[in-house]
Design a protein around this motif. Structure first.
Motif, PDB file in Angstrom:
ATOM      1  N   ARG A  64       0.831  -1.184   0.000  1.00 27.64           N
ATOM      2  CA  ARG A  64       0.000   0.000   0.000  1.00 27.64           C
ATOM      3  C   ARG A  64       0.877   1.249   0.000  1.00 27.64           C
ATOM      4  O   ARG A  64       2.051   1.202   0.374  1.00 27.64           O
ATOM      5  CB  ARG A  64      -0.933   0.002   1.224  1.00 27.64           C
ATOM      6  CG  ARG A  64      -1.769  -1.277   1.350  1.00 27.64           C
ATOM      7  CD  ARG A  64      -2.930  -1.070   2.289  1.00 27.64           C
ATOM      8  NE  ARG A  64      -3.878  -0.131   1.716  1.00 27.64           N
ATOM      9  CZ  ARG A  64      -4.849  -0.496   0.884  1.00 27.64           C
ATOM     10  NH1 ARG A  64      -4.996  -1.744   0.536  1.00 27.64           N
ATOM     11  NH2 ARG A  64      -5.666   0.421   0.405  1.00 27.64           N
ATOM     12  N   PRO A  69      -7.031   3.023   4.211  1.00 31.63           N
ATOM     13  CA  PRO A  69      -8.222   3.811   4.523  1.00 31.63           C
ATOM     14  C   PRO A  69      -9.251   2.930   5.220  1.00 31.63           C
ATOM     15  O   PRO A  69      -9.182   1.698   5.140  1.00 31.63           O
ATOM     16  CB  PRO A  69      -8.716   4.247   3.139  1.00 31.63           C
ATOM     17  CG  PRO A  69      -8.254   3.150   2.233  1.00 31.63           C
ATOM     18  CD  PRO A  69      -6.927   2.703   2.780  1.00 31.63           C
ATOM     19  N   PRO A  72     -14.953   1.039   3.018  1.00 28.43           N
ATOM     20  CA  PRO A  72     -16.208   1.694   2.666  1.00 28.43           C
ATOM     21  C   PRO A  72     -17.366   0.710   2.741  1.00 28.43           C
ATOM     22  O   PRO A  72     -17.171  -0.501   2.870  1.00 28.43           O
ATOM     23  CB  PRO A  72     -15.972   2.122   1.214  1.00 28.43           C
ATOM     24  CG  PRO A  72     -15.073   1.038   0.679  1.00 28.43           C
ATOM     25  CD  PRO A  72     -14.169   0.661   1.838  1.00 28.43           C
ATOM     26  N   ALA A 246      -6.850   1.183  -6.137  1.00 27.27           N
ATOM     27  CA  ALA A 246      -7.819   1.450  -5.068  1.00 27.27           C
ATOM     28  C   ALA A 246      -7.329   2.555  -4.144  1.00 27.27           C
ATOM     29  O   ALA A 246      -8.092   3.437  -3.738  1.00 27.27           O
ATOM     30  CB  ALA A 246      -8.088   0.173  -4.274  1.00 27.27           C
ATOM     31  N   VAL A 247      -6.051   2.518  -3.782  1.00 26.07           N
ATOM     32  CA  VAL A 247      -5.502   3.533  -2.895  1.00 26.07           C
ATOM     33  C   VAL A 247      -5.506   4.899  -3.576  1.00 26.07           C
ATOM     34  O   VAL A 247      -5.879   5.914  -2.977  1.00 26.07           O
ATOM     35  CB  VAL A 247      -4.075   3.156  -2.453  1.00 26.07           C
ATOM     36  CG1 VAL A 247      -3.434   4.299  -1.674  1.00 26.07           C
ATOM     37  CG2 VAL A 247      -4.107   1.897  -1.594  1.00 26.07           C
ATOM     38  N   GLN A 250      -9.076   6.260  -3.746  1.00 25.04           N
ATOM     39  CA  GLN A 250      -9.541   6.747  -2.447  1.00 25.04           C
ATOM     40  C   GLN A 250      -8.913   8.095  -2.120  1.00 25.04           C
ATOM     41  O   GLN A 250      -9.575   9.009  -1.621  1.00 25.04           O
ATOM     42  CB  GLN A 250      -9.219   5.713  -1.368  1.00 25.04           C
ATOM     43  CG  GLN A 250      -9.950   5.896  -0.053  1.00 25.04           C
ATOM     44  CD  GLN A 250      -9.254   6.862   0.901  1.00 25.04           C
ATOM     45  OE1 GLN A 250      -8.059   7.107   0.762  1.00 25.04           O
ATOM     46  NE2 GLN A 250      -9.995   7.391   1.850  1.00 25.04           N
ATOM     47  N   THR A 251      -7.640   8.239  -2.435  1.00 22.33           N
ATOM     48  CA  THR A 251      -6.927   9.481  -2.157  1.00 22.33           C
ATOM     49  C   THR A 251      -7.487  10.640  -2.986  1.00 22.33           C
ATOM     50  O   THR A 251      -7.613  11.767  -2.493  1.00 22.33           O
ATOM     51  CB  THR A 251      -5.434   9.318  -2.465  1.00 22.33           C
ATOM     52  OG1 THR A 251      -4.900   8.273  -1.653  1.00 22.33           O
ATOM     53  CG2 THR A 251      -4.665  10.608  -2.190  1.00 22.33           C
ATOM     54  N   GLY A 253     -10.508  10.873  -4.372  1.00 21.80           N
ATOM     55  CA  GLY A 253     -11.954  11.064  -4.322  1.00 21.80           C
ATOM     56  C   GLY A 253     -12.697  10.472  -5.496  1.00 21.80           C
ATOM     57  O   GLY A 253     -13.765  10.952  -5.869  1.00 21.80           O
ATOM     58  N   TRP A 255     -14.949   7.567  -6.995  1.00 22.37           N
ATOM     59  CA  TRP A 255     -15.843   6.449  -6.694  1.00 22.37           C
ATOM     60  C   TRP A 255     -15.649   5.439  -7.806  1.00 22.37           C
ATOM     61  O   TRP A 255     -15.816   5.763  -8.983  1.00 22.37           O
ATOM     62  CB  TRP A 255     -17.278   6.951  -6.663  1.00 22.37           C
ATOM     63  CG  TRP A 255     -18.344   5.976  -6.261  1.00 22.37           C
ATOM     64  CD1 TRP A 255     -18.953   5.891  -5.046  1.00 22.37           C
ATOM     65  CD2 TRP A 255     -19.005   4.996  -7.094  1.00 22.37           C
ATOM     66  NE1 TRP A 255     -19.923   4.912  -5.052  1.00 22.37           N
ATOM     67  CE2 TRP A 255     -19.977   4.341  -6.309  1.00 22.37           C
ATOM     68  CE3 TRP A 255     -18.854   4.597  -8.432  1.00 22.37           C
ATOM     69  CZ2 TRP A 255     -20.796   3.319  -6.795  1.00 22.37           C
ATOM     70  CZ3 TRP A 255     -19.665   3.579  -8.933  1.00 22.37           C
ATOM     71  CH2 TRP A 255     -20.615   2.965  -8.117  1.00 22.37           C
ATOM     72  N   GLN A 274      -7.727  -5.791   1.733  1.00 25.54           N
ATOM     73  CA  GLN A 274      -8.037  -4.370   1.829  1.00 25.54           C
ATOM     74  C   GLN A 274      -8.008  -3.662   0.475  1.00 25.54           C
ATOM     75  O   GLN A 274      -7.638  -2.497   0.369  1.00 25.54           O
ATOM     76  CB  GLN A 274      -7.103  -3.673   2.824  1.00 25.54           C
ATOM     77  CG  GLN A 274      -7.231  -4.224   4.239  1.00 25.54           C
ATOM     78  CD  GLN A 274      -6.343  -3.516   5.234  1.00 25.54           C
ATOM     79  OE1 GLN A 274      -5.377  -2.844   4.869  1.00 25.54           O
ATOM     80  NE2 GLN A 274      -6.666  -3.655   6.511  1.00 25.54           N
ATOM     81  N   TRP A 276     -10.516  -2.265  -1.696  1.00 25.48           N
ATOM     82  CA  TRP A 276     -11.904  -1.922  -1.436  1.00 25.48           C
ATOM     83  C   TRP A 276     -12.480  -1.012  -2.513  1.00 25.48           C
ATOM     84  O   TRP A 276     -12.376   0.213  -2.429  1.00 25.48           O
ATOM     85  CB  TRP A 276     -12.030  -1.227  -0.081  1.00 25.48           C
ATOM     86  CG  TRP A 276     -11.715  -2.096   1.094  1.00 25.48           C
ATOM     87  CD1 TRP A 276     -12.061  -3.401   1.264  1.00 25.48           C
ATOM     88  CD2 TRP A 276     -10.999  -1.709   2.265  1.00 25.48           C
ATOM     89  NE1 TRP A 276     -11.607  -3.854   2.476  1.00 25.48           N
ATOM     90  CE2 TRP A 276     -10.951  -2.839   3.120  1.00 25.48           C
ATOM     91  CE3 TRP A 276     -10.401  -0.518   2.690  1.00 25.48           C
ATOM     92  CZ2 TRP A 276     -10.323  -2.815   4.356  1.00 25.48           C
ATOM     93  CZ3 TRP A 276      -9.768  -0.483   3.918  1.00 25.48           C
ATOM     94  CH2 TRP A 276      -9.737  -1.625   4.746  1.00 25.48           C
ATOM     95  N   ASP A 278     -15.709   0.844  -4.281  1.00 25.19           N
ATOM     96  CA  ASP A 278     -16.964   1.358  -3.740  1.00 25.19           C
ATOM     97  C   ASP A 278     -18.145   0.489  -4.155  1.00 25.19           C
ATOM     98  O   ASP A 278     -19.205   0.532  -3.518  1.00 25.19           O
ATOM     99  CB  ASP A 278     -17.198   2.791  -4.222  1.00 25.19           C
ATOM    100  CG  ASP A 278     -16.137   3.740  -3.691  1.00 25.19           C
ATOM    101  OD1 ASP A 278     -16.257   4.152  -2.527  1.00 25.19           O
ATOM    102  OD2 ASP A 278     -15.192   4.041  -4.443  1.00 25.19           O
TER     103      ASP A 278
END
Length: 310
Positions: A64, A69, A72, A246-247, A250-251, A253, A255, A274, A276, A278
């Protein structure tokens, strides 16, 4: 190059966050967003060797870029081909229903008549069919069909998506998105589609698509597979690459939804590591037989239970 601040349709006074969640209008992209996109997504834009993909797909750990995070609430999207299947999905607890014709391609559209019938069923429900909180998604097909059908999408639809096969440059992708956005009803959110097997589809990588989406003002990205016989998105991209995507998402914003022949075992493995998204989007995994079969209520229960307890 299209600037995210060039919005030919103008912008209302609602917040940028509300706009990107509920409209296909571009967001006001902050400079920091685009700077971070260049760093986070461009460095992920690579074409790993076949051996690297195989190694990543079986690796028990996903490196990672920082502290993980919080997980979700992952939504389940189920693709259906008609009103009858939509009713089965809704009765099975699915709250994000996608309309497409699985026998004709990855994102082949059903008829606009089916769009209207499902939309009317959902919006006119008086509580008898458990339709409260249902979001509808429409597949428009590839570039040759998407622009023809975009203006027929009902205004009550939440998402519309179209594949990018054959569009192998940023300029071509941005031009296509402009055409779609001009055709779609204002309340409908345009989703940027990226193919895990992008070389086969003759288009850009998922990282490139995500970066362009940010630049254009789109905050929703779907990773799918163009050819359903070539293996899942996980097998195509590998666990490490999906984890890094994914990371970054998420960082920044974004979706994002993961589709592409993903099964329950693969999904459970990704969530354990992990990775993840949305949203998890499925068709064949909830059908009797293959993706051209009928929706199975029993398989729906297995998926909804797994994600509700994840």
């Amino acid at each position: 190059m299209f600037s995210p601040n060039d919005d030919p349709g103008g912008r209302e006074t609602e917040s940028a966050e509300a706009k990107h969640l509920h409209s296909n209008s571009p967001d006001v992209a902050r400079p920091s967003d685009l700077e971070r996109a260049s760093v986070s997504l461009c460095k992920l834009n690579r074409s790993p060797s076949t051996s690297a993909v195989a190694e990543n797909a079986t690796s028990p750990q996903t490196p990672r870029l920082g502290p993980p995070p919080p997980p979700p609430k992952i939504r389940l999207l189920v693709s259906v081909r008609n009103l009858e299947e939509a009713k089965v999905a809704i009765a099975g607890g699915v709250r994000l229903v996608d309309l497409k014709e699985p026998s004709k391609g990855s994102l082949a559209p059903t008829s606009p008549d089916i769009w209207r019938s499902v939309s009317e069923f959902v919006t006119q429900d008086a509580g008898d069919h458990n339709c409260a909180g249902i979001d509808l998604s429409i597949a428009l097909g590839e570039p040759d069909t998407a622009v023809k059908f975009a203006d027929q999408v009902p205004r009550t639809v939440r998402f519309a998506k179209a594949g990018l096969s054959g569009l192998d440059s940023a300029e071509a992708v941005l031009k296509f998105w402009r055409l779609l956005r001009a055709q779609l009803p204002a309340p409908v959110t345009l989703v940027a589609v990226a193919y895990a097997d992008y070389q086969v589809a003759g288009t850009l990588s998922p990282e490139q698509v995500a970066q362009l989406a940010l630049q254009f003002g789109l905050r929703h990205v779907l990773i799918d597979t163009f050819e359903k016989s070539g293996g899942s998105s996980l097998k195509q991209l590998g666990r490490q690459r999906l984890g890094e995507f994914a990371v970054a998402a998420q960082t920044l914003g974004i979706w994002w939804a993961l589709a592409g022949s993903i099964d329950r075992q693969e999904t459970q493995s990704l969530l354990k590591d992990q990775v993840w998204p949305d949203c998890i989007a499925v068709r064949g995994a909830v059908c009797e037989g293959d993706r051209a079969g009928t929706i199975s209520p029993g398989r729906l229960v297995g998926w909804t239970s797994m994600l509700n307890n994840s």
